[in-house]
Design a protein around this motif. Structure first.
Motif, PDB file in Angstrom:
ATOM      1  N   PRO A  94       0.832  -1.205   0.000  1.00 40.30           N
ATOM      2  CA  PRO A  94       0.000   0.000   0.000  1.00 40.30           C
ATOM      3  C   PRO A  94       0.865   1.253   0.000  1.00 40.30           C
ATOM      4  O   PRO A  94       1.971   1.263   0.555  1.00 40.30           O
ATOM      5  CB  PRO A  94      -0.792  -0.113   1.320  1.00 40.30           C
ATOM      6  CG  PRO A  94      -0.762  -1.565   1.667  1.00 40.30           C
ATOM      7  CD  PRO A  94       0.544  -2.086   1.152  1.00 40.30           C
ATOM      8  N   GLU A  95       0.360   2.308  -0.615  1.00 39.30           N
ATOM      9  CA  GLU A  95       1.108   3.558  -0.687  1.00 39.30           C
ATOM     10  C   GLU A  95       1.470   4.037   0.716  1.00 39.30           C
ATOM     11  O   GLU A  95       0.650   3.999   1.641  1.00 39.30           O
ATOM     12  CB  GLU A  95       0.280   4.620  -1.401  1.00 39.30           C
ATOM     13  CG  GLU A  95       1.022   5.921  -1.647  1.00 39.30           C
ATOM     14  CD  GLU A  95       0.205   6.910  -2.447  1.00 39.30           C
ATOM     15  OE1 GLU A  95       0.681   8.055  -2.615  1.00 39.30           O
ATOM     16  OE2 GLU A  95      -0.904   6.546  -2.891  1.00 39.30           O
ATOM     17  N   GLY A  96       2.719   4.460   0.883  1.00 37.61           N
ATOM     18  CA  GLY A  96       3.168   4.983   2.155  1.00 37.61           C
ATOM     19  C   GLY A  96       3.630   3.928   3.142  1.00 37.61           C
ATOM     20  O   GLY A  96       3.931   4.253   4.296  1.00 37.61           O
ATOM     21  N   THR A  97       3.710   2.680   2.713  1.00 41.56           N
ATOM     22  CA  THR A  97       4.186   1.607   3.592  1.00 41.56           C
ATOM     23  C   THR A  97       5.394   0.919   2.964  1.00 41.56           C
ATOM     24  O   THR A  97       5.556   0.920   1.743  1.00 41.56           O
ATOM     25  CB  THR A  97       3.099   0.558   3.879  1.00 41.56           C
ATOM     26  OG1 THR A  97       2.847  -0.220   2.687  1.00 41.56           O
ATOM     27  CG2 THR A  97       1.809   1.214   4.328  1.00 41.56           C
ATOM     28  N   ASP A  98       6.220   0.328   3.810  1.00 40.13           N
ATOM     29  CA  ASP A  98       7.372  -0.425   3.316  1.00 40.13           C
ATOM     30  C   ASP A  98       7.643  -1.665   4.163  1.00 40.13           C
ATOM     31  O   ASP A  98       8.717  -2.256   4.068  1.00 40.13           O
ATOM     32  CB  ASP A  98       8.625   0.465   3.273  1.00 40.13           C
ATOM     33  CG  ASP A  98       9.058   0.954   4.658  1.00 40.13           C
ATOM     34  OD1 ASP A  98       8.382   0.636   5.661  1.00 40.13           O
ATOM     35  OD2 ASP A  98      10.082   1.658   4.728  1.00 40.13           O
ATOM     36  N   LEU A  99       6.677  -2.048   5.003  1.00 40.78           N
ATOM     37  CA  LEU A  99       6.874  -3.173   5.898  1.00 40.78           C
ATOM     38  C   LEU A  99       5.573  -3.956   6.040  1.00 40.78           C
ATOM     39  O   LEU A  99       4.513  -3.370   6.315  1.00 40.78           O
ATOM     40  CB  LEU A  99       7.332  -2.686   7.280  1.00 40.78           C
ATOM     41  CG  LEU A  99       7.683  -3.768   8.315  1.00 40.78           C
ATOM     42  CD1 LEU A  99       8.915  -4.559   7.880  1.00 40.78           C
ATOM     43  CD2 LEU A  99       7.918  -3.141   9.688  1.00 40.78           C
ATOM     44  N   LEU A 100       5.654  -5.255   5.825  1.00 42.19           N
ATOM     45  CA  LEU A 100       4.522  -6.169   5.994  1.00 42.19           C
ATOM     46  C   LEU A 100       4.770  -7.037   7.215  1.00 42.19           C
ATOM     47  O   LEU A 100       5.844  -7.631   7.357  1.00 42.19           O
ATOM     48  CB  LEU A 100       4.362  -7.050   4.755  1.00 42.19           C
ATOM     49  CG  LEU A 100       3.449  -8.279   4.888  1.00 42.19           C
ATOM     50  CD1 LEU A 100       1.999  -7.854   5.135  1.00 42.19           C
ATOM     51  CD2 LEU A 100       3.554  -9.150   3.640  1.00 42.19           C
ATOM     52  N   GLN A 101       3.777  -7.109   8.100  1.00 46.91           N
ATOM     53  CA  GLN A 101       3.860  -7.966   9.279  1.00 46.91           C
ATOM     54  C   GLN A 101       2.614  -8.853   9.346  1.00 46.91           C
ATOM     55  O   GLN A 101       1.489  -8.357   9.223  1.00 46.91           O
ATOM     56  CB  GLN A 101       3.962  -7.130  10.561  1.00 46.91           C
ATOM     57  CG  GLN A 101       5.232  -6.301  10.624  1.00 46.91           C
ATOM     58  CD  GLN A 101       5.222  -5.319  11.796  1.00 46.91           C
ATOM     59  OE1 GLN A 101       4.183  -4.808  12.192  1.00 46.91           O
ATOM     60  NE2 GLN A 101       6.402  -5.065  12.352  1.00 46.91           N
ATOM     61  N   VAL A 102       2.832 -10.150   9.525  1.00 43.57           N
ATOM     62  CA  VAL A 102       1.733 -11.114   9.650  1.00 43.57           C
ATOM     63  C   VAL A 102       1.900 -11.860  10.960  1.00 43.57           C
ATOM     64  O   VAL A 102       2.979 -12.385  11.256  1.00 43.57           O
ATOM     65  CB  VAL A 102       1.712 -12.098   8.462  1.00 43.57           C
ATOM     66  CG1 VAL A 102       0.585 -13.109   8.626  1.00 43.57           C
ATOM     67  CG2 VAL A 102       1.571 -11.346   7.145  1.00 43.57           C
ATOM     68  N   LEU A 103       0.833 -11.891  11.746  1.00 40.88           N
ATOM     69  CA  LEU A 103       0.801 -12.638  12.997  1.00 40.88           C
ATOM     70  C   LEU A 103      -0.416 -13.558  12.949  1.00 40.88           C
ATOM     71  O   LEU A 103      -1.330 -13.364  12.138  1.00 40.88           O
ATOM     72  CB  LEU A 103       0.674 -11.717  14.214  1.00 40.88           C
ATOM     73  CG  LEU A 103       1.615 -10.533  14.379  1.00 40.88           C
ATOM     74  CD1 LEU A 103       1.071  -9.303  13.661  1.00 40.88           C
ATOM     75  CD2 LEU A 103       1.796 -10.200  15.865  1.00 40.88           C
ATOM     76  N   TRP A 104      -0.435 -14.537  13.833  1.00 41.37           N
ATOM     77  CA  TRP A 104      -1.674 -15.291  13.994  1.00 41.37           C
ATOM     78  C   TRP A 104      -1.786 -15.867  15.395  1.00 41.37           C
ATOM     79  O   TRP A 104      -0.803 -15.923  16.139  1.00 41.37           O
ATOM     80  CB  TRP A 104      -1.852 -16.359  12.929  1.00 41.37           C
ATOM     81  CG  TRP A 104      -0.922 -17.552  12.939  1.00 41.37           C
ATOM     82  CD1 TRP A 104      -0.382 -18.210  14.007  1.00 41.37           C
ATOM     83  CD2 TRP A 104      -0.482 -18.271  11.778  1.00 41.37           C
ATOM     84  NE1 TRP A 104       0.371 -19.279  13.594  1.00 41.37           N
ATOM     85  CE2 TRP A 104       0.328 -19.348  12.233  1.00 41.37           C
ATOM     86  CE3 TRP A 104      -0.704 -18.127  10.412  1.00 41.37           C
ATOM     87  CZ2 TRP A 104       0.929 -20.262  11.356  1.00 41.37           C
ATOM     88  CZ3 TRP A 104      -0.108 -19.045   9.554  1.00 41.37           C
ATOM     89  CH2 TRP A 104       0.696 -20.082  10.008  1.00 41.37           C
ATOM     90  N   CYS A 105      -3.003 -16.246  15.726  1.00 41.84           N
ATOM     91  CA  CYS A 105      -3.245 -16.997  16.953  1.00 41.84           C
ATOM     92  C   CYS A 105      -2.988 -18.458  16.626  1.00 41.84           C
ATOM     93  O   CYS A 105      -3.607 -19.012  15.713  1.00 41.84           O
ATOM     94  CB  CYS A 105      -4.675 -16.816  17.436  1.00 41.84           C
ATOM     95  SG  CYS A 105      -5.075 -17.877  18.862  1.00 41.84           S
ATOM     96  N   PRO A 106      -2.071 -19.113  17.360  1.00 40.22           N
ATOM     97  CA  PRO A 106      -1.701 -20.480  17.005  1.00 40.22           C
ATOM     98  C   PRO A 106      -2.640 -21.542  17.565  1.00 40.22           C
ATOM     99  O   PRO A 106      -2.314 -22.728  17.530  1.00 40.22           O
ATOM    100  CB  PRO A 106      -0.306 -20.610  17.622  1.00 40.22           C
ATOM    101  CG  PRO A 106      -0.373 -19.757  18.833  1.00 40.22           C
ATOM    102  CD  PRO A 106      -1.253 -18.596  18.468  1.00 40.22           C
ATOM    103  N   TYR A 107      -3.789 -21.116  18.068  1.00 37.67           N
ATOM    104  CA  TYR A 107      -4.803 -22.084  18.485  1.00 37.67           C
ATOM    105  C   TYR A 107      -5.825 -22.252  17.372  1.00 37.67           C
ATOM    106  O   TYR A 107      -5.918 -21.439  16.458  1.00 37.67           O
ATOM    107  CB  TYR A 107      -5.480 -21.633  19.770  1.00 37.67           C
ATOM    108  CG  TYR A 107      -4.664 -21.886  21.015  1.00 37.67           C
ATOM    109  CD1 TYR A 107      -4.176 -23.156  21.309  1.00 37.67           C
ATOM    110  CD2 TYR A 107      -4.381 -20.850  21.903  1.00 37.67           C
ATOM    111  CE1 TYR A 107      -3.430 -23.383  22.459  1.00 37.67           C
ATOM    112  CE2 TYR A 107      -3.648 -21.070  23.060  1.00 37.67           C
ATOM    113  CZ  TYR A 107      -3.164 -22.343  23.325  1.00 37.67           C
ATOM    114  OH  TYR A 107      -2.431 -22.576  24.454  1.00 37.67           O
ATOM    115  N   ALA A 108      -6.603 -23.312  17.451  1.00 42.02           N
ATOM    116  CA  ALA A 108      -7.554 -23.663  16.398  1.00 42.02           C
ATOM    117  C   ALA A 108      -8.820 -22.824  16.498  1.00 42.02           C
ATOM    118  O   ALA A 108      -9.381 -22.645  17.581  1.00 42.02           O
ATOM    119  CB  ALA A 108      -7.895 -25.151  16.491  1.00 42.02           C
ATOM    120  N   HIS A 109      -9.259 -22.322  15.340  1.00 38.92           N
ATOM    121  CA  HIS A 109     -10.465 -21.504  15.257  1.00 38.92           C
ATOM    122  C   HIS A 109     -11.423 -22.111  14.235  1.00 38.92           C
ATOM    123  O   HIS A 109     -11.003 -22.654  13.213  1.00 38.92           O
ATOM    124  CB  HIS A 109     -10.122 -20.084  14.805  1.00 38.92           C
ATOM    125  CG  HIS A 109      -9.381 -19.288  15.826  1.00 38.92           C
ATOM    126  ND1 HIS A 109      -9.959 -18.298  16.573  1.00 38.92           N
ATOM    127  CD2 HIS A 109      -8.085 -19.351  16.240  1.00 38.92           C
ATOM    128  CE1 HIS A 109      -9.067 -17.772  17.388  1.00 38.92           C
ATOM    129  NE2 HIS A 109      -7.917 -18.387  17.197  1.00 38.92           N
TER     130      HIS A 109
END
Length: 289
Positions: A94-109
């Protein structure tokens, strides 16, 4: 050390020109065990997280994937991927960004027992003070969150595998069979889409494709990230294993699953986004064999 996928053993577009319109570029992250800092692109490493922003906690209903019936307490999200734009050629930030971060909850949903992801786009130059990444809480299912890995990003060209239409499969079937008979190469395993953890390109489906639609605009979302259990398998390694990881007997011990993941029965999590909507809403899917 860099990681380089070997040159394709055949010219895919000369053999199958019908695939040219479906060519896509992906970025293989090639995670390998290491000690990344919060300033590095990484898999499972600490994040460049602003101190002014609370660390995300999953408060939704979730379960231990091994028991599926024991409701778990709220837990901090765990880092999955951090990538700087400079390490992700061809990926539209996206315009104005230079860093992607992905997290998740490691429990089952949910019904299909999936990890629940979050995606954050940032301008790394405006982060200021940094919040320390919390250690995973005790008792988490260890094969549902990645070990800290440095990455060796590499842009590669992909063609559809499970996403190939049935009409085109039928049209190309005879030539696929002829290729296998003369070279031993399976289009699906050896020439189509790259295995492992990657950005862009085609999802590394284990089962049939399941592309989500955007709830806001109704359009089909774009593939952002595949988080696969393994970097290759007993077939795909022949053409997708990096040159630097090859040995006389096959591959180096640290190359097949450096992140230590086993999502379901060696499956994957696929994260999608809608680039037509200004807030870039995400979707996700989880499958396994």
């Amino acid at each position: 050390m860099t990681r380089r996928t070997p040159a394709r053993p055949v010219n895919v577009e000369e053999l199958f020109p019908e695939l040219i319109p479906f060519r896509r570029e992906a970025v293989r992250l090639h995670p390998r065990a290491g000690s990344p800092s919060c300033h590095d692109s990484s898999v499972g490493g600490p994040l460049l997280w602003p101190a002014a922003e609370p660390w995300p906690v999953c408060a939704e209903e979730h379960y231990d994937p091994d028991t599926a019936s024991e409701l778990q307490a709220a837990v901090p999200m765990v880092p999955v991927v951090q990538v700087h734009q400079a390490d992700a050629p061809g990926i539209p930030f996206p315009e104005g960004t230079d860093l992607l971060q992905v997290l998740w909850c490691p429990y089952a949903h949910g019904e299909y027992c999936y990890p629940l992801p979050q995606v954050h786009w940032r301008d790394s130059r405006g982060i200021g003070d940094i919040l320390s990444t919390p250690a995973p809480v005790e008792g988490l299912p260890e094969d549902w969150y990645p070990n800290p890995c440095v990455v060796h990003p590499e842009q590669v060209t992909e063609y559809p595998s499970n996403d190939l239409s049935w009409d085109l499969r039928d049209a190309l079937r005879q030539r696929f069979d002829e290729l296998h008979a003369t070279t031993g190469l399976h289009y699906w395993y050896h020439l189509a889409d790259a295995p492992g953890i990657k950005l862009g390109g085609y999802p590394g489906w284990t089962q049939e494709p399941c592309w989500p639609d955007c709830e806001a605009c109704g359009g089909r979302m774009e593939h952002l990230l595949t988080v696969a259990s393994w970097e290759f398998d007993g077939e795909s390694w022949r053409t997708w294993l990096p040159v630097e990881d090859r040995t006389d007997s096959g591959w180096t011990e640290a190359a097949d699953n450096p992140a230590g993941l086993c999502l379901g029965d060696v499956g994957g999590v696929y994260i999608f986004e809608c680039r037509a909507c200004p807030d870039r809403p995400i979707g996700h899917w989880f499958d396994c064999s």
